[in-house]
Write a protein that holds these residues in place. Sequence first.
Motif, PDB file in Angstrom:
ATOM      1  N   GLN A 121       0.835  -1.201   0.000  1.00 15.30           N
ATOM      2  CA  GLN A 121       0.000   0.000   0.000  1.00 15.30           C
ATOM      3  C   GLN A 121       0.872   1.254   0.000  1.00 15.30           C
ATOM      4  O   GLN A 121       0.543   2.255   0.632  1.00 15.30           O
ATOM      5  N   GLY A 122       2.009   1.201  -0.713  1.00 14.57           N
ATOM      6  CA  GLY A 122       2.917   2.342  -0.771  1.00 14.57           C
ATOM      7  C   GLY A 122       2.238   3.591  -1.304  1.00 14.57           C
ATOM      8  O   GLY A 122       1.352   3.514  -2.166  1.00 14.57           O
ATOM      9  N   MET A 123       2.654   4.743  -0.790  1.00 17.21           N
ATOM     10  CA  MET A 123       2.040   6.001  -1.195  1.00 17.21           C
ATOM     11  C   MET A 123       2.340   6.316  -2.658  1.00 17.21           C
ATOM     12  O   MET A 123       1.521   6.908  -3.363  1.00 17.21           O
ATOM     13  N   TYR A 124       3.527   5.916  -3.135  1.00 19.48           N
ATOM     14  CA  TYR A 124       3.922   6.227  -4.503  1.00 19.48           C
ATOM     15  C   TYR A 124       4.273   4.945  -5.254  1.00 19.48           C
ATOM     16  O   TYR A 124       4.750   3.978  -4.654  1.00 19.48           O
ATOM     17  N   PRO A 125       4.051   4.920  -6.578  1.00 17.14           N
ATOM     18  CA  PRO A 125       4.473   3.759  -7.367  1.00 17.14           C
ATOM     19  C   PRO A 125       5.994   3.614  -7.331  1.00 17.14           C
ATOM     20  O   PRO A 125       6.714   4.609  -7.195  1.00 17.14           O
ATOM     21  N   VAL A 126       6.478   2.385  -7.469  1.00 16.05           N
ATOM     22  CA  VAL A 126       7.925   2.176  -7.537  1.00 16.05           C
ATOM     23  C   VAL A 126       8.430   2.418  -8.950  1.00 16.05           C
ATOM     24  O   VAL A 126       9.618   2.692  -9.164  1.00 16.05           O
ATOM     25  N   ALA A 127       7.540   2.316  -9.935  1.00 23.70           N
ATOM     26  CA  ALA A 127       7.892   2.598 -11.328  1.00 23.70           C
ATOM     27  C   ALA A 127       6.606   2.704 -12.133  1.00 23.70           C
ATOM     28  O   ALA A 127       5.547   2.242 -11.706  1.00 23.70           O
ATOM     29  N   VAL A 182     -11.706  11.816  11.805  1.00 22.66           N
ATOM     30  CA  VAL A 182     -10.709  10.744  11.903  1.00 22.66           C
ATOM     31  C   VAL A 182     -11.072   9.709  12.961  1.00 22.66           C
ATOM     32  O   VAL A 182     -10.571   8.585  12.934  1.00 22.66           O
ATOM     33  N   ASN A 183     -11.930  10.074  13.895  1.00 17.86           N
ATOM     34  CA  ASN A 183     -12.364   9.148  14.940  1.00 17.86           C
ATOM     35  C   ASN A 183     -13.733   8.544  14.668  1.00 17.86           C
ATOM     36  O   ASN A 183     -14.294   7.841  15.509  1.00 17.86           O
ATOM     37  N   GLY A 184     -14.272   8.830  13.479  1.00 16.87           N
ATOM     38  CA  GLY A 184     -15.564   8.273  13.111  1.00 16.87           C
ATOM     39  C   GLY A 184     -16.755   9.067  13.595  1.00 16.87           C
ATOM     40  O   GLY A 184     -17.903   8.655  13.394  1.00 16.87           O
ATOM     41  N   PHE A 241     -10.714  20.402  -0.259  1.00 17.10           N
ATOM     42  CA  PHE A 241     -10.916  19.065  -0.805  1.00 17.10           C
ATOM     43  C   PHE A 241      -9.579  18.540  -1.332  1.00 17.10           C
ATOM     44  O   PHE A 241      -8.955  19.164  -2.195  1.00 17.10           O
ATOM     45  N   TRP A 242      -9.143  17.381  -0.837  1.00 16.80           N
ATOM     46  CA  TRP A 242      -7.824  16.862  -1.161  1.00 16.80           C
ATOM     47  C   TRP A 242      -7.846  15.345  -1.012  1.00 16.80           C
ATOM     48  O   TRP A 242      -8.883  14.740  -0.778  1.00 16.80           O
ATOM     49  N   ALA A 243      -6.665  14.703  -1.124  1.00 14.42           N
ATOM     50  CA  ALA A 243      -6.526  13.271  -0.862  1.00 14.42           C
ATOM     51  C   ALA A 243      -5.048  12.945  -0.691  1.00 14.42           C
ATOM     52  O   ALA A 243      -4.176  13.640  -1.237  1.00 14.42           O
ATOM     53  N   SER A 244      -4.766  11.897   0.037  1.00 17.77           N
ATOM     54  CA  SER A 244      -3.373  11.510   0.285  1.00 17.77           C
ATOM     55  C   SER A 244      -2.676  11.092  -0.998  1.00 17.77           C
ATOM     56  O   SER A 244      -1.467  11.255  -1.143  1.00 17.77           O
ATOM     57  N   TRP A 245      -3.435  10.543  -1.970  1.00 18.32           N
ATOM     58  CA  TRP A 245      -2.848  10.041  -3.206  1.00 18.32           C
ATOM     59  C   TRP A 245      -2.660  11.135  -4.262  1.00 18.32           C
ATOM     60  O   TRP A 245      -2.095  10.879  -5.335  1.00 18.32           O
ATOM     61  N   LEU A 302      -4.714   9.009   7.200  1.00 20.81           N
ATOM     62  CA  LEU A 302      -4.195   9.436   8.509  1.00 20.81           C
ATOM     63  C   LEU A 302      -2.699   9.700   8.443  1.00 20.81           C
ATOM     64  O   LEU A 302      -2.193  10.639   9.075  1.00 20.81           O
ATOM     65  N   LYS A 303      -1.994   8.885   7.678  1.00 22.75           N
ATOM     66  CA  LYS A 303      -0.541   9.072   7.557  1.00 22.75           C
ATOM     67  C   LYS A 303      -0.214  10.397   6.884  1.00 22.75           C
ATOM     68  O   LYS A 303       0.710  11.118   7.310  1.00 22.75           O
ATOM     69  N   ALA A 304      -0.964  10.738   5.852  1.00 26.33           N
ATOM     70  CA  ALA A 304      -0.728  12.004   5.143  1.00 26.33           C
ATOM     71  C   ALA A 304      -1.028  13.199   6.041  1.00 26.33           C
ATOM     72  O   ALA A 304      -0.323  14.211   6.002  1.00 26.33           O
ATOM     73  N   ILE A 305      -2.080  13.086   6.855  1.00 26.87           N
ATOM     74  CA  ILE A 305      -2.406  14.164   7.795  1.00 26.87           C
ATOM     75  C   ILE A 305      -1.239  14.426   8.728  1.00 26.87           C
ATOM     76  O   ILE A 305      -0.845  15.580   8.975  1.00 26.87           O
ATOM     77  N   LYS A 306      -0.649  13.354   9.245  1.00 25.24           N
ATOM     78  CA  LYS A 306       0.470  13.481  10.170  1.00 25.24           C
ATOM     79  C   LYS A 306       1.722  13.982   9.467  1.00 25.24           C
ATOM     80  O   LYS A 306       2.404  14.884   9.961  1.00 25.24           O
ATOM     81  N   THR A 307       2.012  13.415   8.298  1.00 27.61           N
ATOM     82  CA  THR A 307       3.226  13.785   7.557  1.00 27.61           C
ATOM     83  C   THR A 307       3.208  15.246   7.134  1.00 27.61           C
ATOM     84  O   THR A 307       4.215  15.960   7.254  1.00 27.61           O
ATOM     85  N   ASP A 308       2.051  15.708   6.646  1.00 29.86           N
ATOM     86  CA  ASP A 308       1.939  17.082   6.137  1.00 29.86           C
ATOM     87  C   ASP A 308       1.580  18.094   7.238  1.00 29.86           C
ATOM     88  O   ASP A 308       1.441  19.281   6.962  1.00 29.86           O
ATOM     89  N   LYS A 309       1.405  17.598   8.468  1.00 31.24           N
ATOM     90  CA  LYS A 309       1.132  18.454   9.631  1.00 31.24           C
ATOM     91  C   LYS A 309      -0.129  19.288   9.434  1.00 31.24           C
ATOM     92  O   LYS A 309      -0.138  20.506   9.589  1.00 31.24           O
TER      93      LYS A 309
END
Length: 390
Positions: A83-89, A266-268, A285-289, A327-334
């Motif tokens: 489930q990597g955020m970016y393609p490897v190729a 995020v907590n439902g 309006f956005w998305a982690s991908w 959730l990971k993107a929220i944390k990474t992008d602060k």
Amino acid sequence: MKKILFVASALLALVACKEDNENSFTVSGKITNGSGKIVYLEEVPIGTMRPVIVDSAALNSDGTFKIETETGESAIYNVRLDQGMYPVASVINDQPAVELDVVMNKENNQFSEKYEVKGSPASEKMKTFMFAFNEKLQNVYAQATKIDSLHQLNKPDSVIAPLLQARAEGSSYLRDLTLSEIKKSDNAALTMFILGYYQSSASNPAVGLEPLSNDEVNATVADIVKKNPSHSGLANLQKDLKAQMDNAGKGNLVGKPAPEFTMPDVNGRPVALSSFKGKYVLVDFWASWCKPCRMENPNVVAAYNKFKDKNFTVLGVSLDQSKEPWLKAIKTDKLDWPQLSDLKFWESPVVALYGFEGIPFNVLLDPEGKIIAQGLRGADLEGKLTELLK
């Protein structure tokens, strides 16, 4: 006009592995230093530019793999590990079989350090363009960072001018490189990748790239349609672009009450847009991908930190489909403001409710809940807030 051509997207559906046949498109190879167990093949149709998983396979103990799908119109295919955020190729299906040799970065296994591609001339051209573009882009970005630092130190123009000139020359080089490679390309997927890669990079105002104009985008699409008259995805894309031009301004929400919606946080817990009345609210309006969204996030963070104590907040609304990367993107992008998502991807009711076809997209609400601006990007966001919240 929104640059809807280049929206990346999340995963739609898993499709079982297919038997070998003469109409198949196969990607095989080896991934070194990868920590994942499953490798996915995502098709990115030109008509939507939203990746769809078309095959998956377990990664062998030595890192080798083979994934395939039915061949079809010219399209880009992403190879993604777990489930990597970016393609490897990424590759193009101009030949029945493509071979990859991918080496993942040891320090950050989300990224590939390098990869080699064989058997596909279009895929090799795509890789060559991307690496050449990225090398020059890094230099341009480094110059932009230095310029910003010197401005903050109040250095004289005589010190900053050479860097401004160097950045301008680098930006011009990238634009010329893009237009040159587009002109040489006969492959529909390759052309659209090059066009999208440039426009996505130009969406970051810190870099200083001049986006291709609507006329240039339309001319590029018209030219590649002529070269590929039977490509239905391209034909549909051209129709969509024409419809957007014909309807320009008809989808303007400014001056209208913001459509109400309620969505889980995020907590439902359900959160209603109307609960933010009394404040200026940027509904983002956005998305982690979505790469352009992630590139725009620093601008939103800067605006939030500057105006959060002046009756202003941000409400993030994600088009993610899976909770973990969101959730990971929220944390990474602060992103330190309320975040909502029904995890329904493009099927979320807010898409039709607000009538947008691409992200990032935002609307700015006044304390009464009326939309007073939309599509604020980069410096425009801070400028509008400075005007309102003196």
